[in-house]
Design a protein around this motif. Structure first.
Motif, PDB file in Angstrom:
ATOM      1  N   VAL A 163       2.466  -4.160   8.101  1.00 17.66           N
ATOM      2  CA  VAL A 163       1.191  -3.099   8.038  1.00 17.66           C
ATOM      3  C   VAL A 163      -0.167  -3.538   8.673  1.00 17.66           C
ATOM      4  CG1 VAL A 163       0.021  -1.879   6.890  1.00 17.66           C
ATOM      5  CG2 VAL A 163       2.313  -3.044   6.192  1.00 17.66           C
ATOM      6  N   GLY A 164      -0.636  -2.442   9.580  1.00 16.44           N
ATOM      7  CA  GLY A 164      -1.817  -2.575  11.094  1.00 16.44           C
ATOM      8  C   GLY A 164      -2.172  -0.688  10.119  1.00 16.44           C
ATOM      9  N   THR A 165      -3.106  -1.334  11.099  1.00 18.05           N
ATOM     10  CA  THR A 165      -4.006   0.846  11.302  1.00 18.05           C
ATOM     11  C   THR A 165      -3.729   0.943  13.225  1.00 18.05           C
ATOM     12  OG1 THR A 165      -6.245  -1.104  12.264  1.00 18.05           O
ATOM     13  CG2 THR A 165      -5.622  -0.284   9.622  1.00 18.05           C
ATOM     14  N   THR A 166      -4.159   1.407  12.818  1.00 18.18           N
ATOM     15  CA  THR A 166      -4.907   2.529  14.070  1.00 18.18           C
ATOM     16  C   THR A 166      -5.499   4.040  13.997  1.00 18.18           C
ATOM     17  OG1 THR A 166      -3.875   4.128  15.800  1.00 18.18           O
ATOM     18  CG2 THR A 166      -2.589   4.503  13.558  1.00 18.18           C
ATOM     19  N   SER A 167      -6.094   3.965  15.105  1.00 23.38           N
ATOM     20  CA  SER A 167      -7.490   4.628  14.876  1.00 23.38           C
ATOM     21  C   SER A 167      -7.392   6.560  15.201  1.00 23.38           C
ATOM     22  CB  SER A 167      -8.411   4.743  15.619  1.00 23.38           C
ATOM     23  OG  SER A 167     -10.188   4.883  15.418  1.00 23.38           O
ATOM     24  N   GLN A 168      -7.676   6.881  14.494  1.00 28.62           N
ATOM     25  CA  GLN A 168      -7.332   8.736  15.523  1.00 28.62           C
ATOM     26  C   GLN A 168      -8.777   9.497  14.572  1.00 28.62           C
ATOM     27  OE1 GLN A 168      -3.985   9.733  12.411  1.00 28.62           O
ATOM     28  NE2 GLN A 168      -4.866   9.914  10.631  1.00 28.62           N
ATOM     29  N   THR A 248     -19.344   3.105   9.257  1.00 27.74           N
ATOM     30  CA  THR A 248     -17.755   2.098   8.851  1.00 27.74           C
ATOM     31  C   THR A 248     -18.380   1.891   7.901  1.00 27.74           C
ATOM     32  OG1 THR A 248     -17.120   1.955  11.054  1.00 27.74           O
ATOM     33  CG2 THR A 248     -16.273   0.934   9.822  1.00 27.74           C
ATOM     34  N   THR A 250     -15.422   0.200   4.818  1.00 30.19           N
ATOM     35  CA  THR A 250     -13.812   0.149   4.016  1.00 30.19           C
ATOM     36  C   THR A 250     -13.072   0.390   2.892  1.00 30.19           C
ATOM     37  OG1 THR A 250     -14.610  -1.903   5.861  1.00 30.19           O
ATOM     38  CG2 THR A 250     -12.568  -2.356   4.310  1.00 30.19           C
ATOM     39  N   GLU A 252      -9.476   1.123   0.432  1.00 29.01           N
ATOM     40  CA  GLU A 252      -7.856  -0.332   0.501  1.00 29.01           C
ATOM     41  C   GLU A 252      -6.845   1.413   0.832  1.00 29.01           C
ATOM     42  OE1 GLU A 252      -8.449  -2.905  -2.045  1.00 29.01           O
ATOM     43  OE2 GLU A 252      -8.871  -4.115  -1.350  1.00 29.01           O
ATOM     44  N   GLU A 253      -6.183   0.930   1.420  1.00 27.73           N
ATOM     45  CA  GLU A 253      -4.637   2.192   0.894  1.00 27.73           C
ATOM     46  C   GLU A 253      -3.722   1.731   0.389  1.00 27.73           C
ATOM     47  OE1 GLU A 253      -4.202   5.071   3.650  1.00 27.73           O
ATOM     48  OE2 GLU A 253      -6.915   5.659   3.216  1.00 27.73           O
ATOM     49  N   VAL A 255      -0.175   1.291   0.755  1.00 24.68           N
ATOM     50  CA  VAL A 255       1.044   1.483   2.311  1.00 24.68           C
ATOM     51  C   VAL A 255       2.637   1.338   1.156  1.00 24.68           C
ATOM     52  CG1 VAL A 255       2.221   1.614   3.759  1.00 24.68           C
ATOM     53  CG2 VAL A 255      -0.010   1.522   3.920  1.00 24.68           C
TER      54      VAL A 255
END
Length: 274
Positions: A163-168, A248, A250, A252-253, A255
């Motif tokens: 699991v990683g993150t991506t910016s959108q 910014t 932080t 938590e989500e 998945v």
């Protein structure tokens, strides 16, 4: 065995009529009278621990293994037979042939490999009374019924979530200035003049002024009264600067995703020491 190298078939893959891998050929049983292949044994089941007998008369040798005109389920469901001293008696042979839908007779069998070694061929359903088994491969080694030989262990694998993150772009914000009207009350001190009636006695200083008029007369005297009134004026002046920026934070989500895992179970008389 002195005419054909039957050992070359030991360890080859046996394929069913629907081209499924059944397992590895373990042993070749020869007719005692003709010395021709009568039965093949194939290792089936988990870890290849079960051994099934297959008639050799209709077997066909190809470049990638040996094919027989029987289904995989038919081979796996073949009756278990007793091998006494490396031989099958006639009753066991009859059971096997009947299971595969082949006729059985007690005259000598002419089934077997041609001298060129291109295939297992012969008359269908003819066997001798007894058949001797050749030496098979080492059953203490591991054998994969669906592929190449392995060691004693089986590798279990499972999928892992990376699991990683991506910016959108999630939205936009803007500053907008607008005008509202409010009631504001301010208390302002104002000055007002009012008339005050005072009396003073006649003195030497004011006697001449007091007696300057007629003795008896009617007179009027007035004074101008002044007062202050509030005067309202409006002046626009800057009070603060407002700037639109970003920061910014932080969160938590959670998945949730499906992953596949392999499980290994044993069949037969196995002491599970895991």
């Amino acid at each position: 065995m002195d005419t054909f190298d039957h050992g070359q078939f030991i360890g080859q893959t046996l394929y069913s009529s629907d081209d499924e891998k059944v397992g590895k050929i373990g042993q070749v049983y020869l007719d005692d009278d003709t010395d021709q292949p009568e039965f093949l044994t194939v290792n089936t089941g988990l870890f290849g621990m079960n051994e099934s007998f297959v008639p050799a008369a209709r077997a066909d040798v190809t470049g990638d293994g040996v094919r027989v005109p029987f289904t995989k389920d038919q081979i796996k469901d073949a009756p278990n037979v007793d091998v006494d001293g490396g031989h099958l008696d006639q009753s066991e042979e009859r059971r096997l042939y009947e299971h595969y839908g082949m006729t059985y007779s007690e005259r000598a069998s002419d089934s077997g490999l041609p001298e060129e070694g291109t295939g297992l061929a012969g008359t269908t359903g003819t066997t001798a009374g007894t058949a001797a088994g050749t030496t098979g491969y080492d059953h203490s080694a591991g054998h994969d019924t669906s592929g190449p030989d392995t060691d004693h262990a089986m590798t279990r694998s499972e999928e892992r979530l990376d699991v990683g993150t991506t910016s959108q772009e999630a939205g936009r914000a803007r500053l907008r200035k607008y005008v509202t009207t409010e009631q504001e009350t301010v208390t302002v001190p104002v000055k007002k003049e009012r008339a005050v009636l005072e009396t003073e006695p006649l003195t030497g200083e004011n006697r001449d002024e007091a007696l300057s008029g007629p003795d008896i007369s009617e007179e009027e005297h007035e004074v101008v009264l002044r007062e202050e009134r509030p005067v309202v004026d409006k002046t626009a002046e800057p009070v603060e600067r407002v700037r639109l920026g970003t920061e910014t934070v932080t969160d938590e989500e959670t998945v949730t995703e499906e992953v596949r895992k392999e499980h290994i179970e044993a069949e037969g008389d196995v002491d599970d020491r895991r």
